[in-house]
Design an enzyme around this catalytic site. Structure first.
Site, PDB file in Angstrom:
ATOM      1  N   GLY A  37     -21.803  23.167  39.390  1.00  0.00           N
ATOM      2  CA  GLY A  37     -21.745  22.417  40.637  1.00  0.00           C
ATOM      3  C   GLY A  37     -22.921  21.478  40.844  1.00  0.00           C
ATOM      4  O   GLY A  37     -22.766  20.385  41.388  1.00  0.00           O
ATOM      5  N   GLU A  38     -24.101  21.890  40.393  1.00  0.00           N
ATOM      6  CA  GLU A  38     -25.296  21.082  40.625  1.00  0.00           C
ATOM      7  C   GLU A  38     -25.432  19.919  39.641  1.00  0.00           C
ATOM      8  O   GLU A  38     -25.899  18.847  40.003  1.00  0.00           O
ATOM      9  CB  GLU A  38     -26.553  21.965  40.543  1.00  0.00           C
ATOM     10  CG  GLU A  38     -26.730  22.903  41.729  1.00  0.00           C
ATOM     11  CD  GLU A  38     -27.126  22.145  42.998  1.00  0.00           C
ATOM     12  OE1 GLU A  38     -27.502  20.968  42.906  1.00  0.00           O
ATOM     13  OE2 GLU A  38     -27.057  22.747  44.084  1.00  0.00           O
ATOM     14  N   SER A  39     -25.055  20.125  38.371  1.00  0.00           N
ATOM     15  CA  SER A  39     -25.299  19.074  37.374  1.00  0.00           C
ATOM     16  C   SER A  39     -24.215  18.958  36.321  1.00  0.00           C
ATOM     17  O   SER A  39     -24.296  18.072  35.467  1.00  0.00           O
ATOM     18  CB  SER A  39     -26.633  19.349  36.668  1.00  0.00           C
ATOM     19  OG  SER A  39     -26.509  20.485  35.811  1.00  0.00           O
ATOM     20  N   TYR A  65     -21.231  23.920  51.409  1.00  0.00           N
ATOM     21  CA  TYR A  65     -21.886  24.047  50.102  1.00  0.00           C
ATOM     22  C   TYR A  65     -21.517  25.382  49.455  1.00  0.00           C
ATOM     23  O   TYR A  65     -21.274  25.450  48.249  1.00  0.00           O
ATOM     24  CB  TYR A  65     -23.409  23.932  50.235  1.00  0.00           C
ATOM     25  CG  TYR A  65     -24.121  24.095  48.915  1.00  0.00           C
ATOM     26  CD1 TYR A  65     -24.182  23.038  48.004  1.00  0.00           C
ATOM     27  CD2 TYR A  65     -24.698  25.307  48.555  1.00  0.00           C
ATOM     28  CE1 TYR A  65     -24.808  23.195  46.777  1.00  0.00           C
ATOM     29  CE2 TYR A  65     -25.333  25.468  47.334  1.00  0.00           C
ATOM     30  CZ  TYR A  65     -25.388  24.409  46.447  1.00  0.00           C
ATOM     31  OH  TYR A  65     -26.007  24.576  45.223  1.00  0.00           O
ATOM     32  N   ARG A 106     -20.439  16.623  42.920  1.00  0.00           N
ATOM     33  CA  ARG A 106     -21.414  15.852  43.701  1.00  0.00           C
ATOM     34  C   ARG A 106     -22.011  14.748  42.844  1.00  0.00           C
ATOM     35  O   ARG A 106     -22.235  14.920  41.653  1.00  0.00           O
ATOM     36  CB  ARG A 106     -22.551  16.747  44.186  1.00  0.00           C
ATOM     37  CG  ARG A 106     -22.169  17.679  45.295  1.00  0.00           C
ATOM     38  CD  ARG A 106     -23.362  18.151  46.089  1.00  0.00           C
ATOM     39  NE  ARG A 106     -24.423  18.720  45.271  1.00  0.00           N
ATOM     40  CZ  ARG A 106     -25.585  19.148  45.771  1.00  0.00           C
ATOM     41  NH1 ARG A 106     -25.821  19.042  47.052  1.00  0.00           N
ATOM     42  NH2 ARG A 106     -26.494  19.673  44.990  1.00  0.00           N
TER      43      ARG A 106
END
Length: 278
Positions: A81-83, A174, A239
């Site tokens: 999810g972050e990268s 989130y 994202r």
């Protein structure tokens, strides 16, 4: 061009207005909208499940998960999810690497003295796992609150023993976003970690935004529309480096992009392929 835009808007309004308008309706359409409950269900039954695919830097993830006694799939869900497992990822909020560790504050709290060290995949993963462990301990094992605090910061998420804790709307979204990536990591898998079954290697792709969403319910509903109408498309929710969450078209070659954009056009969507991101 105006005709295309109007078609896009009209179709999107049809999709949105077909969604249930009550909280109860959303729960019926999209299970686990109560992410506090969803994470509790995960903690009680799925923490030992093997990721459905073989992911980049898996040895580093396994070591970090074992070191801090947290589920492998949970650490990987944050990374996806972050990268999307990009060790060179950098956000507009000055977060870096696979687990998007914020520099300098959080990074220095985790022992980093050099920014470049955040781009070492294994060091970044280990630090991210340590921070997840810290948040889980802070919130007495409540993964929902721990996930929210990973992004929002522990100072903005209150410690509470309430069965249904109230948190800021963005923090709840989130939590839902990372839960979406947890489901992608598990892929419906119930394989135990010791399973010897060979798994397909995960290949991160480039992304083209289709529509921006921060609400998990609406994002899932929108993705379900594409799965039904054109199952061959790879649609996901990611994202950008600016913190915007988009339902995206995932592609791995220019030929695939051309074919998939053609399918989207037939459905009334005209994404800007120049806005692609990794």
């Amino acid at each position: 061009m105006k005709t295309k835009v109007f078609m896009h808007i009209a179709l999107w309004l049809c999709i949105v207005t077909s969604m249930p308008q009550t909280a109860e309706g959303f729960k019926k359409e999209i299970p686990d909208m109560d992410y506090n409950r969803a994470w509790k269900n995960y903690a009680s039954s799925k923490t030992d499940a093997l990721p459905a695919k073989e992911y980049p830097f898996e040895a580093c993830f396994k070591k970090a998960a074992k070191t801090y006694d947290i589920p492998l799939s949970l650490v990987m869900a944050f990374a996806r999810g972050e990268s999307d497992f990009n060790p060179k990822a950098k956000s507009a909020a000055n977060c870096h690497g696979i687990m998007q560790i914020k520099w300098p504050g959080t990074a220095k709290d985790l022992g980093f003295t050099q920014l470049n060290d955040l781009y070492n995949p294994c060091k970044n993963i280990m630090a991210g796992a340590r921070y997840i462990r810290m948040m889980i301990d802070r919130y007495d094992g409540n993964i929902h609150l721990a996930v929210a605090a990973y992004n929002y910061g522990p100072g903005r998420i209150k410690k509470t023993s309430e069965p249904n804790p109230a948190i800021p709307e963005g923090a709840n979204w989130y939590s839902g976003y990372i839960y979406h990536h947890l489901q992608a990591i598990l892929g419906g898998s119930s394989l135990p970690r010791h399973s010897g079954k060979k798994r397909e290697k995960y290949k991160p792709g480039n992304k083209v935004p289709i529509n921006m969403f921060h609400n998990p319910a609406r994002a899932e509903k929108f993705m379900a529309y594409f799965r039904k109408k054109s199952p061959g498309l790879e649609i996901d929710w990611f994202r950008t480096s600016f913190g915007e969450t988009h339902v995206v078209l995932v592609f791995r070659s220019e030929k695939q992009l051309k074919n998939d954009v053609s399918l989207l056009n037939r459905l009334g969507f005209y994404p800007d392929i120049k806005r692609r991101f990794r």
